[in-house]
Enzyme design. Structure first.
Site, PDB file in Angstrom:
ATOM      1  N   GLY A   1       0.827  -1.195   0.000  1.00 11.64           N
ATOM      2  CA  GLY A   1       0.000   0.000   0.000  1.00 11.64           C
ATOM      3  C   GLY A   1       0.860   1.242   0.000  1.00 11.64           C
ATOM      4  O   GLY A   1       2.093   1.177   0.099  1.00 11.64           O
TER       5      GLY A   1
ATOM      6  N   GLY B   1       0.727   5.590   1.268  1.00 16.66           N
ATOM      7  CA  GLY B   1       0.021   6.677   1.934  1.00 16.66           C
ATOM      8  C   GLY B   1       0.785   7.978   1.801  1.00 16.66           C
ATOM      9  O   GLY B   1       1.700   8.109   0.982  1.00 16.66           O
TER      10      GLY B   1
ATOM     11  N   PHE C   1       2.951   9.318   3.695  1.00 14.59           N
ATOM     12  CA  PHE C   1       4.340   9.339   4.132  1.00 14.59           C
ATOM     13  C   PHE C   1       5.228   8.414   3.307  1.00 14.59           C
ATOM     14  O   PHE C   1       6.445   8.427   3.452  1.00 14.59           O
ATOM     15  CB  PHE C   1       4.437   8.932   5.602  1.00 14.59           C
ATOM     16  CG  PHE C   1       3.740   9.896   6.521  1.00 14.59           C
ATOM     17  CD1 PHE C   1       4.198  11.196   6.660  1.00 14.59           C
ATOM     18  CD2 PHE C   1       2.627   9.505   7.232  1.00 14.59           C
ATOM     19  CE1 PHE C   1       3.553  12.088   7.505  1.00 14.59           C
ATOM     20  CE2 PHE C   1       1.986  10.392   8.082  1.00 14.59           C
ATOM     21  CZ  PHE C   1       2.441  11.685   8.216  1.00 14.59           C
TER      22      PHE C   1
ATOM     23  N   VAL D   1       4.531   0.939   1.632  1.00 18.49           N
ATOM     24  CA  VAL D   1       4.823  -0.197   2.501  1.00 18.49           C
ATOM     25  C   VAL D   1       4.986  -1.436   1.630  1.00 18.49           C
ATOM     26  O   VAL D   1       4.172  -1.698   0.744  1.00 18.49           O
ATOM     27  CB  VAL D   1       3.700  -0.422   3.531  1.00 18.49           C
ATOM     28  CG1 VAL D   1       4.027  -1.616   4.423  1.00 18.49           C
ATOM     29  CG2 VAL D   1       3.490   0.822   4.375  1.00 18.49           C
TER      30      VAL D   1
ATOM     31  N   LYS E   1       8.182  -0.052   5.761  1.00 16.97           N
ATOM     32  CA  LYS E   1       7.645   1.248   5.361  1.00 16.97           C
ATOM     33  C   LYS E   1       8.800   2.102   4.841  1.00 16.97           C
ATOM     34  O   LYS E   1       9.757   2.392   5.561  1.00 16.97           O
ATOM     35  CB  LYS E   1       6.958   1.947   6.534  1.00 16.97           C
ATOM     36  CG  LYS E   1       6.389   3.320   6.171  1.00 16.97           C
ATOM     37  CD  LYS E   1       5.780   4.021   7.377  1.00 16.97           C
ATOM     38  CE  LYS E   1       4.489   3.374   7.800  1.00 16.97           C
ATOM     39  NZ  LYS E   1       3.823   4.151   8.881  1.00 16.97           N
TER      40      LYS E   1
ATOM     41  N   ASP F   1      -5.221   9.474  14.244  1.00 13.64           N
ATOM     42  CA  ASP F   1      -5.561   8.997  12.900  1.00 13.64           C
ATOM     43  C   ASP F   1      -6.117   7.574  12.943  1.00 13.64           C
ATOM     44  O   ASP F   1      -5.710   6.699  12.177  1.00 13.64           O
ATOM     45  CB  ASP F   1      -4.334   9.050  11.985  1.00 13.64           C
ATOM     46  CG  ASP F   1      -4.710   9.084  10.503  1.00 13.64           C
ATOM     47  OD1 ASP F   1      -5.883   9.385  10.190  1.00 13.64           O
ATOM     48  OD2 ASP F   1      -3.842   8.793   9.658  1.00 13.64           O
TER      49      ASP F   1
END
Length: 511
Positions: free
Chosen positions: A216, A218, A220, A223, A237, A334
């Protein structure tokens, strides 16, 4: 950690001493006498188990001092748990050791410890060490020489002191909470060193960050799934090099995840800061994130009511730990379905602490000038005024519980919080009319506990109350979920998004 569930029957105290001396001697050789940072050894014991075999190894890039420090740390941390066991292994990121009473090494043994006669009546003594030196690939003569007196005495004395310290540590540990506290000094440095990973190892594990291994992506970074040489899976990550927020994210992860230990929080197992890369290595969650199952029309059938209720309870307990039980008071900021990972048994683990903040124990709230998070999950006071607290996490938890029991997403577009209101209001209206069971995910085919479903919906509605004061704390949520005898308050209708029509101008979201 791995161990055999069999114990020595005779002379257990001498066995533990022999194991400690052997492991320390093997670690000493691996760190200071091998460019490969590897050593294997053996020690004599008794008739029940004539030999004990050992292995110690560090990643080759470590200096002798860092290798020895890493091995000393994991040996000290593990031996009390392995007392009397005939074999065990501890595998850290940068170093590992193993011992058994049966041979498990096919190559040469570099360390050999002699034994003392069993049943001699004399106090148990650690054996003397002998080192076997061989040339590369077996070429040239092999010879055995006695280790110098300091090389013998120091590991023996260290082992004796270690056993005594571990006994005291184990006794003190039994009266403490099951929680890891930050360490200081050399032990803390050894802990950090043991988490550092080589960039080449992570490139190899992830196929050089192959697109096929991407789990995935995001705000930042991405991953990736990786597989270490021992076959264990990890999640890596890779923080974005261009993101200035990535540095803050890294600090948060190291400052929080590395210190917080709970079964419902994801575990950080390593990091790498080489070649301008910023990599964080986590335990791998085979079932990935909750949203990928919950919002997939086919996969959601895996989530029967029992699993969903377990997930809700696990998330609640994880938040209770962050807010009330940990030595750090943490606001996650979050909480959402994509930040809940599921292990092989569908146990939930809260992940992604990049936006988290540490509060003082008596601190009630804080204010952020730049509001970041995910629309639809953010509490009203956070969106409108930038105020956040543990009650902000409670609001996000409530939204997520409604998603879990209904199978519906809070919104199709993160920039349109009005759609979140549709879910909250829809459930509230059905609950008010006594028809809340009609909102339960139809993929379960009506197979669920009606009492638990009603209770879950009412607890979730209490969590999404407009006023933070009206929301319960997470310890109360855990208690309400676990007992049918606790009476619940009557929730008011969620009206925030109707009144305000969304977020105030000038705030951003980081999804």
């Amino acid at each position: 950690m791995e161990y055999f569930n069999f114990s020595v029957k005779s002379e257990p105290e001498r066995f533990n001493l022999v194991v400690a001396a052997l492991l320390n001697a093997t670690a000493e050789y691996a760190a200071n006498n091998s460019t490969r940072r590897y050593a294997a050894g053996e020690a004599d014991f008794n008739q029940e188990y004539p030999k004990v075999y050992s292995m110690a190894q560090c990643t080759p890039d470590l200096t002798p001092a860092r290798c020895r420090s890493c091995l000393a740390y994991i040996i000290e941390a593990s031996l009390s748990m392995y007392a009397n066991l005939i074999g065990a292994r501890t595998l850290a990121i940068r170093c590992t050791f193993r011992y058994e009473t049966k041979p498990f090494i096919s190559g040469p043994l570099m360390v050999s410890l002699g034994g003392t006669p069993a049943g001699s009546g004399a106090p148990a003594q650690a054996p003397a060490a002998v080192v076997t030196r061989t040339t590369a690939a077996g070429r040239g003569p092999k010879y055995r020489v006695a280790v110098m007196v300091p090389m013998v005495l120091l590991p023996i004395l260290a082992a004796i002191i270690l056993v005594a310290c571990l006994c005291l540590w184990r006794r003190r540990r039994s009266v403490r909470k099951d929680e890891s506290y930050p360490t200081t000094g050399e032990k803390a440095m050894a802990s950090v060193d043991s988490m550092l990973m080589d960039i080449s190892a992570l490139r190899s594990a992830t196929g050089d960050f192959a697109e096929s291994n991407k789990l995935g992506e995001g705000g930042f970074g991405a991953v990736y799934k990786g597989t270490l040489p021992d076959g264990s899976d990890i999640a890596v990550k890779r923080l974005s090099k261009s993101s200035t927020q990535g540095v803050e994210h890294l600090k948060n992860e190291l400052g929080l995840v590395a210190k917080l230990k709970h079964k419902n929080l994801v575990s950080l197992v390593g990091l790498c800061l080489e070649q301008q890369e910023r990599l964080l290595v986590y335990e791998f969650a085979p079932n990935r994130s909750l949203d990928l199952i919950l919002f997939d029309t086919l996969k959601r059938e895996q989530l029967d009511w029992k699993k969903r209720y377990k997930i809700v309870n696990g998330i609640a307990r994880g938040l209770q730990y962050l807010h009330e039980e940990s030595h750090l008071k943490v606001v996650h900021r979050d909480i959402k379905a994509s930040n809940i990972l599921l292990d092989g048994n569908m146990n939930p683990k809260i992940a992604d602490f990049g936006l988290a903040r540490i509060f003082g124990r008596d601190q009630i709230q804080d204010v952020s000038k730049h509001v970041v998070g995910t629309y639809g999950y953010m509490a009203p006071e956070y969106v409108t005024r930038g105020n956040y607290s543990v009650k902000s996490d409670v609001f996000s938890f409530g939204v997520m519980v409604l998603e879990i029991i209904t199978g519906r997403k809070k919104s199709k577009h993160n920039s349109n919080p009005r759609q979140s209101e549709d879910l909250l209001t829809m459930v509230w209206e059905h609950w008010k009319a006594g028809r809340v069971l009609e909102t339960i995910d139809p993929s379960m085919n009506g197979i669920f506990s009606e009492d638990d479903a009603r209770r879950c919906a009412q607890i979730a509605l209490l969590c999404v109350q407009d006023n933070p004061v009206d929301r319960p704390v997470m310890s109360s949520v855990v208690m309400m979920l676990g007992s049918n005898t606790v009476s619940l308050q009557v929730p008011s209708k969620p009206e925030f998004f109707v009144r305000n029509g969304g977020a105030r101008p000038g705030i951003g979201s980081d999804v």
